[in-house]
Design a protein around this motif. Sequence first.
Motif, PDB file in Angstrom:
ATOM      1  N   ARG B  87       0.732  -1.265   0.033  1.00  0.00           N
ATOM      2  CA  ARG B  87       0.208  -0.076   0.028  1.00  0.00           C
ATOM      3  C   ARG B  87       0.876   1.328  -0.145  1.00  0.00           C
ATOM      4  O   ARG B  87       2.036   1.352   0.731  1.00  0.00           O
ATOM      5  CB  ARG B  87      -0.998  -0.101   1.461  1.00  0.00           C
ATOM      6  N   ALA B  88       0.525   2.203  -0.725  1.00  0.00           N
ATOM      7  CA  ALA B  88       1.232   3.554  -0.747  1.00  0.00           C
ATOM      8  C   ALA B  88       1.192   4.238   0.684  1.00  0.00           C
ATOM      9  O   ALA B  88      -0.061   4.261   1.264  1.00  0.00           O
ATOM     10  CB  ALA B  88       0.574   4.618  -1.870  1.00  0.00           C
ATOM     11  N   ARG B  89       2.163   4.463   1.094  1.00  0.00           N
ATOM     12  CA  ARG B  89       2.398   4.881   2.448  1.00  0.00           C
ATOM     13  C   ARG B  89       3.558   5.624   2.568  1.00  0.00           C
ATOM     14  O   ARG B  89       4.655   5.551   2.105  1.00  0.00           O
ATOM     15  CB  ARG B  89       2.419   3.475   3.506  1.00  0.00           C
ATOM     16  N   PRO B  90       3.517   6.763   3.639  1.00  0.00           N
ATOM     17  CA  PRO B  90       4.820   7.491   3.591  1.00  0.00           C
ATOM     18  C   PRO B  90       5.937   6.622   4.106  1.00  0.00           C
ATOM     19  O   PRO B  90       5.906   5.914   4.747  1.00  0.00           O
ATOM     20  CB  PRO B  90       4.256   8.462   4.704  1.00  0.00           C
ATOM     21  N   ARG B 143      10.641   0.526   4.961  1.00  0.00           N
ATOM     22  CA  ARG B 143      10.209   0.901   3.715  1.00  0.00           C
ATOM     23  C   ARG B 143       8.867   0.355   3.190  1.00  0.00           C
ATOM     24  O   ARG B 143       8.687  -0.928   2.619  1.00  0.00           O
ATOM     25  CB  ARG B 143      11.224  -0.073   2.660  1.00  0.00           C
ATOM     26  N   PRO B 144       7.725   0.734   3.444  1.00  0.00           N
ATOM     27  CA  PRO B 144       6.345   0.396   3.381  1.00  0.00           C
ATOM     28  C   PRO B 144       6.258   0.072   2.028  1.00  0.00           C
ATOM     29  O   PRO B 144       5.026  -0.571   1.613  1.00  0.00           O
ATOM     30  CB  PRO B 144       5.371   1.407   4.151  1.00  0.00           C
ATOM     31  N   GLY B 145       6.810   0.649   1.151  1.00  0.00           N
ATOM     32  CA  GLY B 145       6.310   0.770  -0.357  1.00  0.00           C
ATOM     33  C   GLY B 145       6.646  -0.824  -0.747  1.00  0.00           C
ATOM     34  O   GLY B 145       6.050  -1.270  -1.908  1.00  0.00           O
ATOM     35  N   THR B 146       7.893  -1.571  -0.250  1.00  0.00           N
ATOM     36  CA  THR B 146       8.234  -2.604  -0.859  1.00  0.00           C
ATOM     37  C   THR B 146       7.024  -3.867  -0.893  1.00  0.00           C
ATOM     38  O   THR B 146       6.525  -3.896   0.172  1.00  0.00           O
ATOM     39  CB  THR B 146       9.448  -3.104  -0.194  1.00  0.00           C
ATOM     40  N   THR B 147       7.293  -4.711  -1.830  1.00  0.00           N
ATOM     41  CA  THR B 147       6.198  -6.015  -1.651  1.00  0.00           C
ATOM     42  C   THR B 147       6.909  -6.726  -0.863  1.00  0.00           C
ATOM     43  O   THR B 147       7.943  -7.304  -1.035  1.00  0.00           O
ATOM     44  CB  THR B 147       6.034  -6.372  -3.236  1.00  0.00           C
TER      45      THR B 147
END
Lengths: 151, 227, 485
Positions: B87-90, B143-147
Amino acid sequence: MTTQIGLVFFIAAIGLCVIGIGGIVLSRNLFRMVLALAIAEAGANLLLVLAGYRWDAVAPILSAGQMPAPMVDPVPQAMVLTAIVIGVGVQALALTLVVRVKQRYGTLDMQLARERMNAEIDATADVTPPRSQERPRGERPLPAPAGGAHD
Amino acid sequence: MRNIATLLFLGGLAFLLIVITGSLDFGAPPMRIGTQIQAATAGDVGTANIVTAVVLGYRGLDTLGELSILFAAATAGGLVLGSAAARARPDGGFILRAGADLMFPLLLIAGLYIVIHGHLTPGGGFQGGVILAAAFFLPLLARPGTTPGHRWLMWIEGLSGATFIVIGLLALYRGDAFLTPLFDHGTLGELVSGGSLPLLYLAVGLKVGAELAGLLMRLAQDDEVTS
Amino acid sequence: MTDLTLAVALPLLAAFVRPLFNAGALRWLGQLIGPVVLALVTVILFAHWSTFSEPFAIALGGFAPPLGIAFYVDRMALLFALAVPLVTLLLWPGDDGADGARRQSLTLLLAASLTGLALSGDLFNLYVFYELAAVASYGLVAGNGSSAGYVAAFRYLMISALGSVVGLLGIGLVYFKTGTLNLAELATLGNELADPQGLAAFAMLAIGFGVKAEMFPVNGWVPEVYGAASRRVAALLAGLASKLAVLVIVRILLLMFPSDEARQLLLVLGILGVVSGELAAYQARDMARMLGWSSIGQLGIVFIAFSLPGEAGLVAGVAAALHHLVVKSALFVLAGPWGGAIDRLRGAATVSALGAGLFVLFALSLLGLPPLPGFWSKFLVIGGLADAGTALHYLGMAAVLTGTVIEGAYLLRVITTLYAPPAGSPAPPRQRGSDLLTAGLFGIALLAAAVMIDPLWQTLDALAVSGVDTAAYQQTVLAAQEAHP
């Protein structure tokens, strides 16, 4: 003397249990119920591990193949290890359910969530609830009451 | 009013339980099976840590059940929350990212050390597995963006659990009972000792780590639109 | 002969690897693995059942009891263990995709844990299997994705977890007093547990294991869960899982607490269950929750039966439990399309005559109409209560009879609605073919039992004789070395 210290431990274990049970029964907030459950489980685990304690005994680990001194009972320790992991699994599952309930019903209040659940079951079953015709139907959450269901 | 009644009931319950437990003999347990297990561990199982002998040897089925419970909780969690997607997250910021990079290898080593030495020292698969789960969860926080590697986790989950059962079934194939420890005991207190128990604990550690990491990732990345 | 531990190990193994095969070239394997393993387990258990001569014990891990965990295998354990894979196969969730794989995994875990509950002879191991069954069923209840299911699963989880905490306290208390967990060794120490502390421990264990058995004070979850979960899951929980929990309580009662006080406690809880369950069922206006409340009442009767001393109690209890297993599972399957409001079922018999016929069959057996097995199970309970003959037992008899009258009232109400002339629009719901097949198989089992009541009776008698023989249990388990037949 020894029995007095034992009593302190027992009161601690049972106190934790009763506080946890009370928390589950009395609180309306779903998340607090999960926390209360964790406390109650801690109390039960403490009682279990007390069941194997011996005065002046050491941890049950052999050094150089010998028992260095009288050792405490290893079985309750293994049981507590198992019980803790079981508790973690149950709490994690409870939290995933809390997340979903909050998303679907927009509330963390047990009583509200329960009313909406019953209304939804009634609606799917096509039963009109006996008394309150004005109950909400379906999944649409109502605005939270003034009591502050959102924490 | 209901609250007062409940409180009174709880007070009564606490009093009752304290009276019941108060007359128990604290500090002098009967140790009916405890003493025998302490005496027999060195010969039967060959691990220095007797608790490990109980967890994986004498009560190995409990441990299998416990792994299954964690698996059931993770599976049920997956059923409730669905497969998580990124999920897109800061972003976590420089400090969190650098800290996570620094911590990751340390946590990995500490976790594996605790798992591998479970039959010698306090610790083992469960404790080490939790540290491993933290090691893999930490980068995700930074790194919340990583899968997340859900497929990897699924395979580790499935195969490590299967390994535990297959080791148990090998004993059955050999003619012993299910979950009988395999191999020679080796020298008590050495790293390679205790027969198949360290292998079992490794499977436990990997499974616990994968299970908990999966659950945490699901909770952190759940992306159904909040109503 | 194949080892009985496979009956627990194989479903667990299948559950672990099931999610790995939900996509790609091996998808067919994933769909097959569950039913194949369950069928295999059924064959293994049936082979043991048909060649069974006398009880034996299995020392897991090769550690002689009481140090390690032991399985104890007698006719009663085998019978209940055999019911697990059979009923699970009949109620198998055949759906596809990632969520389908998870549901199948959880069902396999449930089957493994219930088999474990039937066989295990170790107090803490029973607790572990019980928790596994509980966690798997939370997942299955929440698994149909409805919002109501999440709340119902959460409430179920909380009530069940509270019960587990109390049960764990009970185990702690027992271990404090005896220092062992093996049921056989605990049975030899009967007098150490025959005091108020022991009775308290029994009450705690009964509450702990009673949650899934829908026992009186801890059954608040029942109507919501059965109303919100998918009907097949409800059938699995109400029909199968509750019986295994009852079996655990009975084993604990027989082996660890063979006192009159413990039996009376069970009797009182059973009476309260019958009264509260049947009254609430009468008020229910939709089929699913009506069946849920009614199963609380029926399990109350099972508890009353098991509270009777000696072989008579065991025969009556096992008969009532097995009868309820078949009938309630089938009724919940029929409640798939018919689970909604009872008023909506007007004239449903015209669109699904077979479904309505099956419903009548099961309802009449539940009531206890003479040639059907339900009559014999109630007859045994009432007869046993009359023989025991204290005031409390007569109260139990009155409760069972009143419960039957109330049951008759609400079941006949459903039947007359089914056969009433259709109300026009909307058309009454039609039964699905797969559900009719499942319910039909249960119906055949029920009719077969009605025809073969004599051999069945003898089997139950033999089962009860070995079931109450706690001395044999102790000797068999404590003499078991690593060797097993």
